[in-house]
Write an enzyme that holds these catalytic residues in place. Structure first.
Site, short mmCIF file in Angstrom:
data_model
loop_
_atom_site.label_atom_id
_atom_site.label_comp_id
_atom_site.label_asym_id
_atom_site.label_seq_id
_atom_site.Cartn_x
_atom_site.Cartn_y
_atom_site.Cartn_z
N LYS A 134 0.84 -1.20 0.00
CA LYS A 134 0.00 0.00 0.00
C LYS A 134 0.87 1.25 0.00
O LYS A 134 0.58 2.21 -0.72
CB LYS A 134 -0.93 0.01 1.21
N LYS A 165 -1.12 11.61 5.22
CA LYS A 165 -0.89 10.60 6.27
C LYS A 165 -0.14 9.41 5.68
O LYS A 165 0.85 8.93 6.25
CB LYS A 165 -2.23 10.15 6.86
#
Length: 132
Positions: free
Chosen positions: A2, A70
């Protein structure tokens, strides 16, 4: 995986935004150019999914800069931990952070175009808010 995906997506969206500013500055139709670019080596899923909406300045929230920011922090931490240099990724992370800081955090991350326009002296309007 990811984190690697987010690294690639942030860099690609930033380059698409810069390419649109570059094309428009030269009087080239970004819509036509992106259609041509899709068929070459520059073609990508990012270009397919985001190209038309970026050209149209349609930044309805999808994946927001605040979330991408983030995730890019996670990428930076993982790169540091592994001792891996992410030079282009670091620049992409800075662009995402700038988009968030300038008030575009709740827009789609393709709103990096707004930052690219401003940095090139071609800004169009103050930061938009979702739904405007």
């Amino acid at each position: 995986m990811k984190a690697a995906n987010q690294l690639i997506v942030a860099g690609t969206i930033g380059r698409v935004a810069e390419a649109i500013v570059f094309l428009e500055a030269h009087g080239v139709s970004a819509t036509t150019a992106l259609e041509v670019l899709r068929g070459g080596l520059a073609g990508s899923t990012v270009l397919d999914r985001k190209g038309a909406t970026v050209v149209a300045r349609d930044f309805k929230p999808g994946f927001r800069p605040e979330l991408h920011h983030k995730d890019m922090g996670i990428v930076a931490d993982a790169a540091r931990e592994a001792g891996v240099a992410i030079l282009l990724g670091s620049r992409a992370a800075q662009l995402v952070a700038c988009a968030q800081a300038r008030g575009d955090a709740a827009l789609d991350h393709s709103a990096l175009l707004r930052l690219a326009l401003d940095l090139s002296g071609r800004g169009e309007a103050p930061p938009a808010r979702p739904g405007e």
